[in-house]
Design a protein around this motif. Structure first.
Motif, mmCIF file in Angstrom:
data_model
loop_
_atom_site.group_PDB
_atom_site.id
_atom_site.type_symbol
_atom_site.label_atom_id
_atom_site.label_comp_id
_atom_site.label_asym_id
_atom_site.label_seq_id
_atom_site.Cartn_x
_atom_site.Cartn_y
_atom_site.Cartn_z
ATOM 1 N N HIS A 26 -9.880 47.311 50.490
ATOM 2 C CA HIS A 26 -8.414 46.401 50.655
ATOM 3 C C HIS A 26 -7.414 45.945 50.141
ATOM 4 C CE1 HIS A 26 -10.958 45.779 54.728
ATOM 5 N NE2 HIS A 26 -11.916 45.334 53.745
ATOM 6 N N ASN A 27 -7.513 46.638 49.020
ATOM 7 C CA ASN A 27 -6.148 46.688 48.081
ATOM 8 C C ASN A 27 -6.190 45.585 47.288
ATOM 9 O OD1 ASN A 27 -5.814 48.872 47.751
ATOM 10 N ND2 ASN A 27 -4.525 49.083 50.319
ATOM 11 N N ILE A 28 -7.550 44.073 47.980
ATOM 12 C CA ILE A 28 -6.945 42.851 46.923
ATOM 13 C C ILE A 28 -6.348 43.445 45.615
ATOM 14 C CG2 ILE A 28 -8.368 40.595 46.338
ATOM 15 C CD1 ILE A 28 -10.092 41.899 48.521
ATOM 16 N N ASP A 29 -5.853 42.396 45.089
ATOM 17 C CA ASP A 29 -5.310 41.977 43.593
ATOM 18 C C ASP A 29 -5.921 41.444 42.359
ATOM 19 O OD1 ASP A 29 -4.174 40.212 41.412
ATOM 20 O OD2 ASP A 29 -2.269 40.884 42.797
ATOM 21 N N PRO A 30 -6.245 42.381 41.678
ATOM 22 C CA PRO A 30 -7.954 41.950 41.342
ATOM 23 C C PRO A 30 -7.794 40.130 40.336
ATOM 24 C CG PRO A 30 -6.206 44.346 39.971
ATOM 25 C CD PRO A 30 -5.387 43.564 41.419
ATOM 26 N N LYS A 31 -6.063 39.542 39.999
ATOM 27 C CA LYS A 31 -6.661 38.672 39.947
ATOM 28 C C LYS A 31 -7.515 37.925 40.699
ATOM 29 C CE LYS A 31 -2.527 39.039 36.874
ATOM 30 N NZ LYS A 31 -1.079 38.640 36.782
ATOM 31 N N VAL A 32 -6.970 37.829 42.336
ATOM 32 C CA VAL A 32 -7.057 37.264 43.517
ATOM 33 C C VAL A 32 -8.712 36.958 43.329
ATOM 34 C CG1 VAL A 32 -7.149 36.702 46.120
ATOM 35 C CG2 VAL A 32 -4.824 37.330 44.624
ATOM 36 N N ALA A 33 -8.752 38.394 43.170
ATOM 37 C CA ALA A 33 -10.719 39.021 43.347
ATOM 38 C C ALA A 33 -11.224 38.143 42.418
ATOM 39 C CB ALA A 33 -10.212 40.345 43.430
ATOM 40 N N PHE A 34 -10.663 38.109 40.961
ATOM 41 C CA PHE A 34 -11.369 37.490 40.335
ATOM 42 C C PHE A 34 -11.318 36.467 40.282
ATOM 43 C CE2 PHE A 34 -10.967 35.512 35.783
ATOM 44 C CZ PHE A 34 -12.558 36.414 35.534
ATOM 45 N N GLU A 35 -10.134 35.346 41.126
ATOM 46 C CA GLU A 35 -10.920 33.963 40.888
ATOM 47 C C GLU A 35 -11.617 34.044 42.142
ATOM 48 O OE1 GLU A 35 -8.823 31.424 39.054
ATOM 49 O OE2 GLU A 35 -8.854 32.909 37.669
ATOM 50 N N ALA A 36 -11.971 34.557 43.382
ATOM 51 C CA ALA A 36 -12.504 33.836 43.988
ATOM 52 C C ALA A 36 -14.109 34.254 43.590
ATOM 53 C CB ALA A 36 -11.945 34.965 45.297
ATOM 54 N N ILE A 37 -14.228 35.162 43.347
ATOM 55 C CA ILE A 37 -15.402 35.727 42.368
ATOM 56 C C ILE A 37 -15.399 33.662 41.087
ATOM 57 C CG2 ILE A 37 -16.813 37.632 40.583
ATOM 58 C CD1 ILE A 37 -15.236 39.994 41.884
ATOM 59 N N LYS A 38 -14.676 33.591 40.778
ATOM 60 C CA LYS A 38 -15.677 32.853 40.149
ATOM 61 C C LYS A 38 -15.839 31.459 40.503
ATOM 62 C CE LYS A 38 -11.800 32.273 37.354
ATOM 63 N NZ LYS A 38 -10.404 32.042 36.163
ATOM 64 N N ILE A 39 -15.212 31.344 41.935
ATOM 65 C CA ILE A 39 -15.777 30.481 43.466
ATOM 66 C C ILE A 39 -16.539 30.527 43.885
ATOM 67 C CG2 ILE A 39 -15.389 29.555 45.583
ATOM 68 C CD1 ILE A 39 -12.198 29.732 44.770
ATOM 69 N N VAL A 40 -17.365 31.794 44.066
ATOM 70 C CA VAL A 40 -18.481 32.495 44.283
ATOM 71 C C VAL A 40 -19.316 32.158 43.240
ATOM 72 C CG1 VAL A 40 -19.662 34.406 45.255
ATOM 73 C CG2 VAL A 40 -17.181 34.388 45.666
ATOM 74 N N THR A 41 -18.988 32.267 42.542
ATOM 75 C CA THR A 41 -19.946 32.659 41.068
ATOM 76 C C THR A 41 -21.144 30.854 40.668
ATOM 77 O OG1 THR A 41 -19.351 33.987 39.668
ATOM 78 C CG2 THR A 41 -19.951 32.593 38.456
ATOM 79 N N SER A 42 -19.343 29.615 41.142
ATOM 80 C CA SER A 42 -19.884 28.454 41.149
ATOM 81 C C SER A 42 -20.847 27.961 42.332
ATOM 82 C CB SER A 42 -18.718 27.782 40.455
ATOM 83 O OG SER A 42 -18.799 26.520 41.512
ATOM 84 N N ASP A 43 -20.386 28.703 43.029
ATOM 85 C CA ASP A 43 -21.241 28.044 44.074
ATOM 86 C C ASP A 43 -22.347 28.547 44.360
ATOM 87 O OD1 ASP A 43 -21.572 27.357 47.316
ATOM 88 O OD2 ASP A 43 -22.170 29.370 47.534
ATOM 89 N N ILE A 44 -22.616 29.884 43.816
ATOM 90 C CA ILE A 44 -24.128 29.912 43.606
ATOM 91 C C ILE A 44 -24.810 29.526 42.429
ATOM 92 C CG2 ILE A 44 -25.812 32.485 43.080
ATOM 93 C CD1 ILE A 44 -23.702 33.962 44.659
ATOM 94 N N GLU A 45 -24.736 29.330 41.009
ATOM 95 C CA GLU A 45 -24.798 28.555 40.283
ATOM 96 C C GLU A 45 -25.038 27.706 40.832
ATOM 97 O OE1 GLU A 45 -21.515 28.317 37.670
ATOM 98 O OE2 GLU A 45 -23.166 30.707 36.563
#
Length: 52
Positions: A26-45
């Motif tokens: 989906h050609n997602i900007d790596p910076k955007v993906a990284f920030e989204a993954i941090k949010i997901v990580t926080s939610d899962i934790e």
């Protein structure tokens, strides 16, 4: 994407490969993906803590 090695891989590896594929296809900007993954990580934790 489905190779014998991947089929035998642990579920977390399979999920990581799927997520990388999703981000890249989906050609997602790596910076955007990284920030989204941090949010997901926080939610899962938070969910893991609630289940203890």
């Amino acid at each position: 994407m489905s190779s014998p090695d991947l089929e035998q891989a642990p579920d977390e590896i399979k999920l990581a490969v799927d997520l990388i594929y999703l981000i890249e296809s989906h050609n997602i900007d790596p910076k955007v993906a990284f920030e989204a993954i941090k949010i997901v990580t926080s939610d899962i934790e938070r969910k893991l803590e609630d289940n203890q």
